[in-house]
Design a protein around this motif. Structure first.
Motif, PDB file in Angstrom:
ATOM      1  N   LEU A 121       0.574  -1.209  -0.054  1.00 26.98           N
ATOM      2  CA  LEU A 121       0.132   0.093  -0.011  1.00 26.98           C
ATOM      3  C   LEU A 121       0.911   1.421  -0.059  1.00 26.98           C
ATOM      4  O   LEU A 121       0.585   2.318  -0.752  1.00 26.98           O
ATOM      5  N   LEU A 159       1.384   4.723  -2.871  1.00 29.60           N
ATOM      6  CA  LEU A 159       1.121   6.181  -2.257  1.00 29.60           C
ATOM      7  C   LEU A 159       2.250   6.853  -2.285  1.00 29.60           C
ATOM      8  O   LEU A 159       1.734   7.871  -2.752  1.00 29.60           O
ATOM      9  N   CYS A 160       3.341   6.442  -1.886  1.00 33.67           N
ATOM     10  CA  CYS A 160       4.611   7.205  -1.989  1.00 33.67           C
ATOM     11  C   CYS A 160       4.663   7.571  -3.362  1.00 33.67           C
ATOM     12  O   CYS A 160       5.159   8.734  -3.833  1.00 33.67           O
ATOM     13  N   ILE A 213       2.048  10.198  -4.678  1.00 33.44           N
ATOM     14  CA  ILE A 213       2.230  11.547  -3.976  1.00 33.44           C
ATOM     15  C   ILE A 213       3.601  12.206  -4.446  1.00 33.44           C
ATOM     16  O   ILE A 213       3.472  13.425  -4.640  1.00 33.44           O
ATOM     17  N   THR A 219       3.805   6.714   4.897  1.00 29.38           N
ATOM     18  CA  THR A 219       3.783   7.455   3.873  1.00 29.38           C
ATOM     19  C   THR A 219       3.949   9.018   3.607  1.00 29.38           C
ATOM     20  O   THR A 219       4.890   9.344   3.137  1.00 29.38           O
TER      21      THR A 219
END
Lengths: 353, 513
Positions: free
Chosen positions: B66, B70-71, B74, B130
């Protein structure tokens, strides 16, 4: 001081870079080592400097043996001056400290201020540059400082590794003139490595032509230009017009006429070498002469290259004419050949590159 | 005259030195490998194939599965907004988006969990790591975006591509190595992360190893878990090495003549972009700093032992200086070999020293504990052993920096100095050392700053009675003395700031063109 190389060879792994180089560099004056990139000329310079050691052969500076197959004098004990391709000025030191570097640990070059001033003058640089750092100088100024630094230790021989090739055309000529002047003023012996034949011819008293790790020819600039040992050297040193012909009793006969041969070769068929500037192009007259048709003219300003087809015959030749005459040329012209020519037995063409 | 060391030949003494450094840095890996063999397949199977290990494996994998995307999303999105759009305040955003690196993840975890217990567990853990690690994607993508020659995009436009198609077909493929490289880095950090996840009560391999170690000390269970963890790290490391070879070359010639054209965002787009950036910075930077500030103000400052904070800071700084000196001394021969004598042997030496950095601190600590207890008991729980652990963990920080400065001191300068009559040692003193001194200094500073915020290895290896800022912070936070933790957190954040500044300096310098 003179430099003598005997049978110098060097390999890197499986590749032999230098094959038995014999060369004598006389004291005083400039010897150019001229060759295309990858021919081994920089390796040769590094062997003389002591940055690398030969696998075979000997190198002497003056009467002193500095390297043979087993041992090598470290560079700092050879009294050489070394000017690298892009100067290799010490970026953390000022111009003054750079020039004084070889004179000992003089901090900021203060102790050697007079020497530094004198050297800056020799390389035609303003004294106020002493406190500048290398990155504040132009490429040409950097090279002059590099030479001043090399000359400061009064070296037995100055080694220059393509010192002008990184400069743009505008700076190159001026820097070269200054450097040569400074070398002459200090009566230094210099070895200049270059791939630029105009630079070699205009700078040196002696030109050593290298090809594929071998010295092909050593001689004065005029000798290597007008009497090359083969057509490969001929083409490397400048534009060449090569016409089939024959030699008899020291005269060469080709489509452009009959001219004396500079270096005698046996009578018989031959390749005749003519430099484009030996061909004069004029208007057609009633007196005859060799007729040709202009195919194309490339204008350079001071001179122009004119491509011609002989008529009759159809052979293509190139002539170099003064620029101001180029515009006035008709389509049909008359050629005449001037000066002595060089001639080679036909098979030498094979060795050209 | 004397025998000549030919150009290209590696000096044997230097190679020996580099080899010794490599051996030290390989201790954790060798320990894990040898231990796995010694424990035997049956016993290893029994220890690994357990429901508990399956749960840890699932936790670790789902966290990675996950957090990595996400990283990536973003980090890349933020980089694109800052580098390629006309969003207002780009320069400020550029700094703020790298700034979360100032807050070590375990402090970030503390900051959130001390505000609300609702961040405990999986969703909270995903969010907080994150927020801590997206800059690891953001920074390389910014670099890659700047490194792309604008002429490529202009050529694509001239060939009839619209702006979005250009972004997709020309820009995105060039960003891929940077994004993947950043994601793998995040992955390695996740495998190693102990403090934040322990704080958030989300067990992974690393936290489980720590708990095992606390309960059974030198038990086989912890060691076998470490083996699984190392295997996971190596998978990522091999993938990273394959990618990094290409990315590094792509990032070398970054001297781009012109800035690229920036996309105009409409009023709606600008508002949306600003809202996203503000939200991100508030969550990643505002909340942790605000939480620390809150605890500083509301914590019982009258009873806080300021003298302990002062003495702990001093002893931490001392450890940092000693560790930085040792690590830099070890990095020097490695960097020297890799720059000046590139070859199979020197490459092996350099690569070996990177492995320790990629291994979780807990594995390095566990390996050193086991090895010293077995072979060199007097060294166990001593400061020198702790310093060796720091060196193994952080030597690449010094090597990379020294390498870069050595490239600024090319051999041709040595040769020029030799030709001017300087002997090799004199060349070193007068030319090479002055030129590489700044790089050596930066490398040592980075190591120093990494040490003063190191938690996991220090917890396991610090001699009894030696406390660092991180371990004091940790014991206070674990006993829910949040007010007493905050001052330690503040000092560590303040100490991290310079290292973040150093690490992002190149990138920022290019912002200001």
């Amino acid at each position: 001081m003179d430099v003598t190389l005997r049978g110098v060879a060097r390999s890197f792994g499986q590749t032999q870079v230098l094959h038995g180089i014999d060369l004598h560099v006389p004291s005083g004056g400039v010897t150019a080592i001229l060759g295309p990139s990858g021919c081994g000329k920089t390796t040769l310079l590094r062997l003389i400097a002591g940055f690398d050691a030969p696998d075979a052969g000997t190198i002497s500076i003056g009467d002193r043996l500095v390297a043979d197959a087993k041992r090598s004098v470290p560079p700092e004990q050879r009294r050489i001056g070394y000017v690298a391709q892009e100067g290799a000025l010490f970026p953390h030191l000022t111009v003054g400290a750079n020039i004084a570097f070889g004179l000992g640990d003089g901090y900021g070059g203060q102790r050697h201020a007079d020497t530094v001033d004198r050297l800056l003058e020799i390389v035609d640089l303003d004294g106020h540059l002493v406190r500048r750092y290398p990155h504040e100088l132009s490429g040409g100024q950097q090279q002059r400082v590099a030479l001043a630094r090399a000359l400061a230790v009064e070296p037995a021989v100055v080694l220059l590794d393509e010192p002008f090739s990184s400069l743009d055309a505008g700076l190159r000529e001026g820097t070269r003139r200054t450097v040569l002047h400074a070398l002459a003023a200090t009566n230094a012996t210099a070895i200049l490595v270059t791939h630029d034949q105009a630079e070699a011819l205009s700078s040196a008293n002696q030109v050593a032509v290298m090809r594929a790790g071998r010295l092909i020819q050593v001689g004065t600039p005029a000798a290597v230009y007008f009497s090359p040992v083969d057509l490969g050297v001929a083409r490397f040193l400048g534009d060449a017009v090569v016409l089939p012909g024959a030699v008899r009793n020291g005269l060469a006969q080709c489509a452009l006429g009959r001219r004396p041969v500079r270096d005698a070769i046996p009578d018989g068929p031959a390749e005749v070498l003519i430099r484009p500037e030996q061909i004069a192009v004029g208007p057609v007259t009633d007196e005859g002469g060799i007729r040709a048709r202009v195919i194309h003219t490339t204008y350079y300003g001071p001179y122009a290259q004119v491509q011609l087809a002989l008529d009759p015959g159809g052979e293509h030749v190139t002539a170099r004419v003064p620029g101001y005459t180029a515009a006035a040329l008709d389509r049909e012209v008359c050629l005449s050949l001037h000066g002595d020519v060089a001639a080679f037995p036909p098979q030498t063409r094979a060795s050209s590159q | 005259m004397k025998p000549f060391t030919r150009a290209g030949q590696t000096p044997p003494g230097l190679l020996l030195l580099g080899g010794l450094v490599a051996l030290v840095t390989l201790i954790p890996l060798v320990f894990v490998a040898v231990y796995s063999v010694l424990v035997g397949p049956q016993e290893a199977y029994r220890l690994i194939v357990r429901p508990r290990v399956g749960e840890l494996f699932g936790n670790t994998l789902s966290l990675i599965a996950l957090v990595l995307p996400l990283c990536a999303g973003i980090g890349t999105g933020a980089a694109w907004l800052v580098e390629r759009t006309r969003v207002p305040g780009r320069r400020v955003w550029g700094v703020l988006l790298a700034a979360p690196l100032v807050v070590p993840a375990f402090i970030n975890g503390f900051a959130w969990v001390s505000l609300t217990a609702r961040v405990e567990g999986f969703p909270g853990a995903v969010m907080i790591v994150t927020l801590s690690y997206f800059p690891l994607v953001y920074l390389p993508v910014v670099g890659a975006l700047r490194g792309i020659d604008p002429a490529l995009e202009e050529s694509a436009r001239a060939l009839g591509y619209g702006p979005w198609r250009t972004l997709l077909r020309v820009v995105a493929p060039q960003l891929r190595p940077a994004i993947l490289g950043g994601m793998l880095l995040v992955g390695l950090h996740l495998l190693a992360e102990f403090g934040a996840l322990q704080m958030l009560r989300f067990p992974t391999f690393t936290t489980a190893i720590y708990d095992q170690f606390q309960s059974t000390f030198n038990g086989p269970a912890a060691n076998v878990l470490a083996g699984v963890l190392v295997a996971c790290s190596l998978v990522l490391l091999v993938a990273e090495a394959g990618l990094a070879g290409r990315t590094r070359y792509a990032r070398l010639g970054m001297g781009v003549a012109r800035p690229a054209t920036r996309a105009r965002l409409g009023p709606l787009g600008t508002a949306g972009a600003l809202a996203a950036l503000v939200g991100l910075v508030v969550l990643a930077l505002g909340v942790p700093l605000g939480s620390i500030a809150l605890w500083l103000v509301t914590g019982s400052s009258t009873t806080f032992a300021w003298d302990v904070l002062a003495s702990t800071t001093l002893s931490t700084l001392g450890l940092g200086v000693a560790g930085a000196v040792l690590t830099t001394l070890m990095a020097l021969p490695v960097a020297w070999l890799s720059v000046r004598y590139r070859g199979a042997a020197t490459l092996a030496v350099e690569r070996s020293t990177y492995i320790g950095h990629a291994l979780p601190g807990i594995v390095v600590a566990l390996a050193l504990v086991t090895v010293t207890v077995r072979f060199l008991p007097p060294l166990y729980q001593t400061t020198p052993l702790l310093l060796v652990a720091y060196a193994i963990l952080f030597i690449p920080l010094a090597t990379v920096s020294i390498r870069a400065s050595l490239l600024q001191a090319p051999p041709v300068l040595d040769e020029a100095a030799r030709a001017l009559g300087s002997r090799p040692l004199e060349v070193m003193r007068r030319v090479t050392l002055p030129l590489i001194a700044p790089g050596v200094g930066v490398g040592a500073a980075l190591v120093f700053l990494a040490i003063v915020t190191e938690l996991t290895a220090t917890l396991l290896l610090a001699p009894t009675g030696t406390d660092t800022l991180a371990t004091r912070f940790w014991s206070n936070a674990e006993s829910i003395a949040y007010g007493a933790s905050a001052p330690y957190a503040l000092v560590m954040v303040a100490l991290s700031a310079p290292s973040t500044y150093l690490l992002t300096r190149d990138i920022r310098r290019r912002v200001q063109r």
